[in-house]
Design an enzyme around this catalytic site. Structure first.
Site, PDB file in Angstrom:
ATOM      1  CG  HIS A  58      26.638  25.708  42.516  1.00  0.00           C
ATOM      2  ND1 HIS A  58      25.341  25.431  42.751  1.00  0.00           N
ATOM      3  CD2 HIS A  58      26.790  27.324  42.630  1.00  0.00           C
ATOM      4  CE1 HIS A  58      24.599  26.553  43.088  1.00  0.00           C
ATOM      5  NE2 HIS A  58      25.439  27.610  42.956  1.00  0.00           N
ATOM      6  CG  ASN A  90      22.363  23.787  42.329  1.00  0.00           C
ATOM      7  OD1 ASN A  90      23.166  23.745  42.933  1.00  0.00           O
ATOM      8  ND2 ASN A  90      22.140  24.831  41.009  1.00  0.00           N
ATOM      9  CG  ASP A 150      21.793  29.394  44.388  1.00  0.00           C
ATOM     10  OD1 ASP A 150      21.551  30.662  44.433  1.00  0.00           O
ATOM     11  OD2 ASP A 150      22.967  29.006  43.791  1.00  0.00           O
ATOM     12  CG  HIS A 177      18.264  32.308  42.901  1.00  0.00           C
ATOM     13  ND1 HIS A 177      19.591  32.172  42.265  1.00  0.00           N
ATOM     14  CD2 HIS A 177      17.563  32.795  42.105  1.00  0.00           C
ATOM     15  CE1 HIS A 177      19.437  32.269  41.114  1.00  0.00           C
ATOM     16  NE2 HIS A 177      18.205  32.877  40.864  1.00  0.00           N
ATOM     17  CG  ASN A 276      20.624  33.448  37.833  1.00  0.00           C
ATOM     18  OD1 ASN A 276      20.511  34.389  38.703  1.00  0.00           O
ATOM     19  ND2 ASN A 276      19.679  32.418  37.703  1.00  0.00           N
ATOM     20  CG  ASP A 303      26.690  31.747  42.422  1.00  0.00           C
ATOM     21  OD1 ASP A 303      26.656  30.448  42.529  1.00  0.00           O
ATOM     22  OD2 ASP A 303      26.040  32.488  41.776  1.00  0.00           O
TER      23      ASP A 303
END
Length: 428
Positions: A58, A90, A150, A177, A276, A303
């Site tokens: 991310h 995202n 995701d 996800h 998560n 992640d």
């Protein structure tokens, strides 16, 4: 570009060899190579790996530059030994159009610390209602091949089926996800003994496992590729193992933190452990390690989920979910997989470079350390041991669960197509 001679490195953990870089490529690999006119990097005792590839990062830009930017995120990647990362969709705006993925792709090219391959959203706005512009994103300059919502699950089976069918046309993959939303409403941590004792909402393993079971069957039905993001339970391992035994085209990833940490840490109520999917039990951790070793789980993906201080330094229920991971991933894998004898360094190269590059179609990455290949390389001092100090991170965020924890291994050098991005542990 000048020549670089990496002298005496253990290539993929094997016997010491010299590696000569000439420009953007590896010119020669052997013993006793000449160094005339070359910059010499003494690498005795260190392990040389192909540049790492992260299929799940991310970078937050555009929209959450207070957490991370493409620049700071790729600097963190270089510090962790990565030469390519796949940036999740995202963002704000969501990367669901050709314009947004091209923006992220070009920022990566401009900064030059590692290659950035954007991941496109599966659905418009990550809302799970309408397919995004999958074809347009693939045909854009970014050449998107991986699609994921995701952070949210594509929980509508019809939408998931359509996405799997659509990406077949260009060999793409949908990265799921796996989280059944109705089973995780109000969930705060893994459902089990610890959640019951702490009075926190439980996140059942079946919420992940039920989606994986559905999606591997959908992938089989339409003859498409599905990738499972951050697999976290022993039950999920068994489902993926079963699917592979049937010849279903499924791949799966595990994060470093799910290989090391358990839900017992949540007893501290420290939101740094809120993530998560949630940290699971010791039984799950052991199952994940074994699955990564035997190939049921294909790759390690970080992640990497940066958050600003104010989003994590608060009460547990209000805290954001996620941990940074790019700069510590290789150390965690060394501790959990190499030092336990579950993987050798060739196996690490397979799970952290070769296979993620193959799944994501990352051209020029995940290649052998041999003459004629792009000089995307990582040099690791495996003898190093020391406490993790987030103050020295290249990432803009500091939400690491390893602060103060002693971890082995330190990346000393990273080369992207022959250009040093990390030298003696410092960003170039």
């Amino acid at each position: 570009m000048s020549k670089i001679l990496i002298r005496g490195a253990k290539v993929l953990g094997g016997e010491p060899q010299d590696v000569l870089i000439d420009g953007r490529t590896i010119a020669e690999v052997g013993v006793g190579l000449g160094a005339e006119g070359a910059e010499v990097v003494e690498a005795e005792g260190k392990v040389l790996l192909p540049g790492l590839v992260d299929l799940h990062t991310h970078l937050r830009e555009p929209g959450r530059e207070d957490s991370e930017t493409v620049l700071t995120g790729t600097r963190a990647a270089a510090a962790g030994g990565y030469t390519a990362v796949f940036a999740m969709a995202n963002t704000f705006p969501v990367a669901d159009t050709a314009g947004v993925v091209e923006q992220v792709y070009r920022l990566g090219q401009e900064h030059g610390y590692c290659d950035v391959q954007p991941i496109g959203a599966v659905t418009v706005g990550l809302e799970g209602k309408k397919l995004a512009e999958l074809g347009a994103m693939h045909e854009s300059a970014a050449g998107v091949t991986v699609f994921s919502d995701d952070g949210k699950c594509v929980d509508d089976a019809v939408i998931m089926r359509r996405a799997l069918e659509y990406v077949k046309a260009f060999g793409g993959v949908v990265a799921q996800h796996a989280q059944e939303p109705r089973l995780t409403e109000g969930a705060q941590m893994n459902e089990g003994i610890v959640s019951a004792e702490l009075g926190l909402g439980g996140w059942p393993a079946v919420a992940e496992e039920s989606i994986i079971a559905r999606d591997v069957l959908l992938a089989e039905h339409v003859s498409s590729r599905v990738h499972i993001c951050h697999l976290s339970t022993a039950g999920s391992v068994e489902i993926v193992r079963w699917a592979k035994s049937r010849g279903i085209d499924v791949t799966a990833e595990v994060t470093p933190h799910h290989l090391l940490l358990t839900d017992e840490l949540v007893r501290t109520y420290d939101p740094v452990y809120k993530v998560n999917p949630p940290l699971r039990t010791e039984r799950d951790v052991m199952a994940l390690r074994e699955a990564l070793a035997d190939g049921t789980i294909d790759i390690v993906a970080t992640d990497h989920a940066p958050h600003p201080h104010e989003d994590k330094d608060c009460e547990w229920a209000a805290a954001a979910m996620g941990m940074v991971g790019l700069e510590t991933a290789l150390s965690v894998v060394q501790q959990t997989m190499v030092e336990t004898g579950l993987l050798d360094w060739a196996g690490v190269a397979d799970r952290m470079s070769f296979k993620p590059a193959l799944i994501g179609r990352a051209a020029g990455h995940g290649r052998p350390v041999s003459a004629g290949e792009p000089a995307n390389l990582t040099l690791l001092d495996t003898a190093y041991r020391g406490p993790v100090d987030p103050a020295g991170f290249a990432s803009r965020s500091r939400n690491t669960p390893y602060e103060g924890r002693e971890l082995p291994g330190r990346v000393t050098h990273t080369w992207l197509r022959g250009k040093a991005t990390l030298v003696d542990g410092k960003l170039a």
